[in-house]
Every structure is written in C-alpha cells, then in structure tokens.
Design a protein around this motif. Structure first.
Motif, PDB file in Angstrom:
ATOM      1  N   GLU A   1      12.449  20.049  12.480  1.00 46.34           N
ATOM      2  CA  GLU A   1      13.500  19.765  11.497  1.00 46.34           C
ATOM      3  C   GLU A   1      12.900  19.531  10.117  1.00 46.34           C
ATOM      4  N   LYS A   2      13.648  19.954   9.123  1.00 47.57           N
ATOM      5  CA  LYS A   2      13.224  19.786   7.733  1.00 47.57           C
ATOM      6  C   LYS A   2      13.633  18.404   7.245  1.00 47.57           C
ATOM      7  N   VAL A   3      12.675  17.701   6.605  1.00 45.76           N
ATOM      8  CA  VAL A   3      12.941  16.352   6.100  1.00 45.76           C
ATOM      9  C   VAL A   3      12.365  16.222   4.698  1.00 45.76           C
ATOM     10  N   GLU A   4      12.772  15.149   4.012  1.00 43.29           N
ATOM     11  CA  GLU A   4      12.212  14.810   2.710  1.00 43.29           C
ATOM     12  C   GLU A   4      11.314  13.592   2.880  1.00 43.29           C
ATOM     13  N   LEU A   5      10.068  13.730   2.456  1.00 48.22           N
ATOM     14  CA  LEU A   5       9.117  12.622   2.502  1.00 48.22           C
ATOM     15  C   LEU A   5       9.324  11.776   1.248  1.00 48.22           C
ATOM     16  N   LEU A   6       9.749  10.521   1.456  1.00 42.31           N
ATOM     17  CA  LEU A   6      10.085   9.647   0.325  1.00 42.31           C
ATOM     18  C   LEU A   6       8.911   8.775  -0.103  1.00 42.31           C
ATOM     19  N   ALA A   7       8.128   8.282   0.865  1.00 43.50           N
ATOM     20  CA  ALA A   7       7.010   7.388   0.540  1.00 43.50           C
ATOM     21  C   ALA A   7       5.994   7.435   1.665  1.00 43.50           C
ATOM     22  N   VAL A   8       4.766   6.992   1.348  1.00 41.25           N
ATOM     23  CA  VAL A   8       3.677   6.970   2.333  1.00 41.25           C
ATOM     24  C   VAL A   8       3.021   5.596   2.304  1.00 41.25           C
ATOM     25  N   ASN A   9       2.834   5.064   3.505  1.00 40.99           N
ATOM     26  CA  ASN A   9       2.069   3.819   3.625  1.00 40.99           C
ATOM     27  C   ASN A   9       0.638   4.214   3.937  1.00 40.99           C
TER      28      ASN A   9
ATOM     29  N   SER B   1       0.811  -1.215   0.000  1.00 35.60           N
ATOM     30  CA  SER B   1       0.000   0.000   0.000  1.00 35.60           C
ATOM     31  C   SER B   1       0.845   1.266   0.000  1.00 35.60           C
ATOM     32  N   PHE B   2       2.110   1.170  -0.382  1.00 35.53           N
ATOM     33  CA  PHE B   2       2.988   2.336  -0.408  1.00 35.53           C
ATOM     34  C   PHE B   2       2.571   3.308  -1.507  1.00 35.53           C
ATOM     35  N   THR B   3       2.703   4.592  -1.174  1.00 31.07           N
ATOM     36  CA  THR B   3       2.565   5.660  -2.156  1.00 31.07           C
ATOM     37  C   THR B   3       3.858   6.447  -2.188  1.00 31.07           C
ATOM     38  N   VAL B   4       4.480   6.519  -3.341  1.00 30.16           N
ATOM     39  CA  VAL B   4       5.740   7.258  -3.467  1.00 30.16           C
ATOM     40  C   VAL B   4       5.427   8.744  -3.505  1.00 30.16           C
ATOM     41  N   ALA B   5       6.088   9.523  -2.656  1.00 33.58           N
ATOM     42  CA  ALA B   5       5.819  10.963  -2.584  1.00 33.58           C
ATOM     43  C   ALA B   5       7.070  11.685  -2.124  1.00 33.58           C
ATOM     44  N   ALA B   6       7.910  12.084  -3.064  1.00 32.19           N
ATOM     45  CA  ALA B   6       9.097  12.867  -2.719  1.00 32.19           C
ATOM     46  C   ALA B   6       8.662  14.308  -2.492  1.00 32.19           C
ATOM     47  N   ASP B   7       8.670  14.763  -1.237  1.00 37.89           N
ATOM     48  CA  ASP B   7       8.149  16.079  -0.900  1.00 37.89           C
ATOM     49  C   ASP B   7       8.828  16.576   0.362  1.00 37.89           C
ATOM     50  N   THR B   8       8.911  17.910   0.493  1.00 38.33           N
ATOM     51  CA  THR B   8       9.526  18.506   1.678  1.00 38.33           C
ATOM     52  C   THR B   8       8.473  18.642   2.768  1.00 38.33           C
ATOM     53  N   ARG B   9       8.800  18.144   3.944  1.00 33.75           N
ATOM     54  CA  ARG B   9       7.912  18.263   5.105  1.00 33.75           C
ATOM     55  C   ARG B   9       8.730  18.703   6.309  1.00 33.75           C
ATOM     56  N   TYR B  10       7.985  19.015   7.408  1.00 29.60           N
ATOM     57  CA  TYR B  10       8.624  19.477   8.639  1.00 29.60           C
ATOM     58  C   TYR B  10       8.057  18.691   9.804  1.00 29.60           C
ATOM     59  N   ILE B  11       8.946  18.340  10.739  1.00 29.99           N
ATOM     60  CA  ILE B  11       8.500  17.684  11.962  1.00 29.99           C
ATOM     61  C   ILE B  11       7.720  18.690  12.783  1.00 29.99           C
ATOM     62  N   SER B  12       6.580  18.261  13.334  1.00 25.36           N
ATOM     63  CA  SER B  12       5.731  19.166  14.121  1.00 25.36           C
ATOM     64  C   SER B  12       6.553  19.824  15.217  1.00 25.36           C
ATOM     65  N   ASP B  13       6.280  21.101  15.446  1.00 23.97           N
ATOM     66  CA  ASP B  13       7.124  21.910  16.337  1.00 23.97           C
ATOM     67  C   ASP B  13       7.109  21.435  17.780  1.00 23.97           C
ATOM     68  N   ASN B  14       6.001  20.905  18.193  1.00 27.19           N
ATOM     69  CA  ASN B  14       5.898  20.572  19.621  1.00 27.19           C
ATOM     70  C   ASN B  14       6.222  19.106  19.902  1.00 27.19           C
ATOM     71  N   LEU B  15       6.894  18.444  18.985  1.00 27.52           N
ATOM     72  CA  LEU B  15       7.167  17.015  19.162  1.00 27.52           C
ATOM     73  C   LEU B  15       8.639  16.703  18.914  1.00 27.52           C
ATOM     74  N   ASN B  16       9.180  15.815  19.755  1.00 24.53           N
ATOM     75  CA  ASN B  16      10.426  15.117  19.448  1.00 24.53           C
ATOM     76  C   ASN B  16      10.015  13.709  19.040  1.00 24.53           C
ATOM     77  N   THR B  17      10.142  13.381  17.785  1.00 23.76           N
ATOM     78  CA  THR B  17       9.522  12.195  17.219  1.00 23.76           C
ATOM     79  C   THR B  17      10.496  11.021  17.191  1.00 23.76           C
ATOM     80  N   TYR B  18       9.944   9.860  17.496  1.00 23.06           N
ATOM     81  CA  TYR B  18      10.726   8.622  17.415  1.00 23.06           C
ATOM     82  C   TYR B  18      10.721   8.125  15.979  1.00 23.06           C
ATOM     83  N   LEU B  19      11.857   7.653  15.567  1.00 24.38           N
ATOM     84  CA  LEU B  19      12.006   7.063  14.241  1.00 24.38           C
ATOM     85  C   LEU B  19      11.907   5.546  14.347  1.00 24.38           C
ATOM     86  N   ARG B  20      11.257   4.948  13.366  1.00 19.98           N
ATOM     87  CA  ARG B  20      11.111   3.497  13.355  1.00 19.98           C
ATOM     88  C   ARG B  20      11.700   2.921  12.068  1.00 19.98           C
TER      89      ARG B  20
END
Length: 206
Positions: A55-63, A19-38
């Motif tokens: 932090e600024k990140v690149e969104l590569l794909a979406v499940n 069910s992956f959707t490929v989506a190369a896009d610029t996104r940002y981690i929500s300001d009020n969160l320190n997010t865990y990576l899996r």
C-alpha cells in the motif's frame, strides 16, 4: 510498579519525540508483509491496526532513535511502523498496472508496425505487379513492332523484285522494239529496189 512503567514509557516517548526527523515523503509498505500499526514510535506502544502489503503511504516523520516512521495511509489513518518495513520503490500493486499498460502500449505498437509493414508489403507487391504488367505490355508492343518491321522489309523486298522484273521486261521490250525496227528497215532496204526500180537513162541523152 505500574507507576514506574508509566514513567518509563513517558521517558521513552519524550526521548523518541526529541529525536524526530520530519520527512514528508511517499513510501510503500514492503510487498511481502502485512504490517502492524502502532500508536507510537516503538514496540512498546499498543497496536492500532494493520496495513496491507504494497500500500502507498505518506511518511510524515522519522524517529531516528527507534527507527520508526510515522505514516498516513489512504484511509487517513496516522500510525507508526518500523522503517525497515517501508520501501521507496513502488509496490507490485502499483507497478503491475503500469507494466500492464506498457505491455499494452508495446503490443499496440507491434500491431501497428505489423499493419504498416503488411500495407507497405501489399503496396510494393501491387507496384511490382503493375510493373510486370507494364513490362509485359512493352514486350508485346516491341514484338509487334518487330513483326511489323519484318513484314515491311519483306514487302519492300517483294516490291524491289517486282520492280526488277518490270525493268527487265521494259528493257526486253525496248530491245524487241529496236530489233523489230531494225529488221523492218533492213527488209525495206532490200525490197525498195525491187519495188521502185531505177529507170535506165535514154541513150539519146548521152
């Protein structure tokens, strides 16, 4: 039991990959969160680290099934996080420098406007001062011309009076000369018969 769990994870992973959707896009981690990576697109995958809020990140794909997104951060790490922890809006850490630059630009513009306004005001005041000086000079010249005109008129009047007096004197002198001549003539007329008496004619001539 371990074998069953391994099979379940494998099935979940296969479903997630399906069910992956490929989506190369610029996104940002929500300001009020320190997010865990899996390591995979669900909570069942192990934690591989954390990423700072904003932090600024690149969104590569979406499940689409698990609502997880695969990202790549500025350090080159690739991991999965929930999509609700990603934002399309720049984070505060990104926006604050931009806002600070905008404030600086506006402040510079206001400073330039103030300087320009002060210069224009100074120029206008200088022009007004120069105009006042010119006006005062013209007033003084006008007053001087008025004084000179008044003096000239007085002089003309004095000369006119002197001319009238001279004319009167000349007329009087002519009258006196005329009267004197008439008087001398009258006296001579009276004296001549006595000075030169007529001789009586001899009778023999009769």
């Amino acid at each position: 039991m371990l074998k069953l769990r391994t099979i379940s994870i494998a099935l979940l992973a296969s479903l997630s990959v399906a069910s992956f959707t490929v989506a190369a896009d610029t996104r940002y981690i929500s300001d009020n969160l320190n997010t865990y990576l899996r390591g995979g697109p669900s909570d069942n995958y192990r934690l591989t680290g954390t990423i700072n809020a904003g932090e600024k990140v690149e969104l590569l794909a979406v499940n689409d099934g698990t609502k997880y997104g695969q990202i790549q951060d500025s350090k080159g790490r690739t991991a999965w996080i929930p999509m609700d922890q990603l934002s399309t809006d720049p984070s505060l850490s990104e926006r604050v420098p931009v806002l600070e630059q905008q404030v600086k630009d506006l402040t510079d513009k206001l400073t330039n406007i103030d300087d320009s306004w002060n210069k224009r005001t100074a120029d206008m005041q200088e022009k007004v001062a120069n105009s006042d000086g010119i006006i005062n000079g013209l007033k003084q010249e006008n007053q001087q011309l008025k004084d000179e005109l008044t003096a000239a008129r007085k002089k003309v009047n004095d000369i006119s009076l002197q001319m009238d007096d001279k004319q009167r004197t000349i007329i009087q002198q002519w009258f006196m000369y005329g009267g004197g001549v008439a008087g001398v003539g009258l006296i001579l007329g009276l004296l001549l018969p006595y000075l030169f008496p007529r001789r009586k004619k001899d009778r023999w001539m009769n």
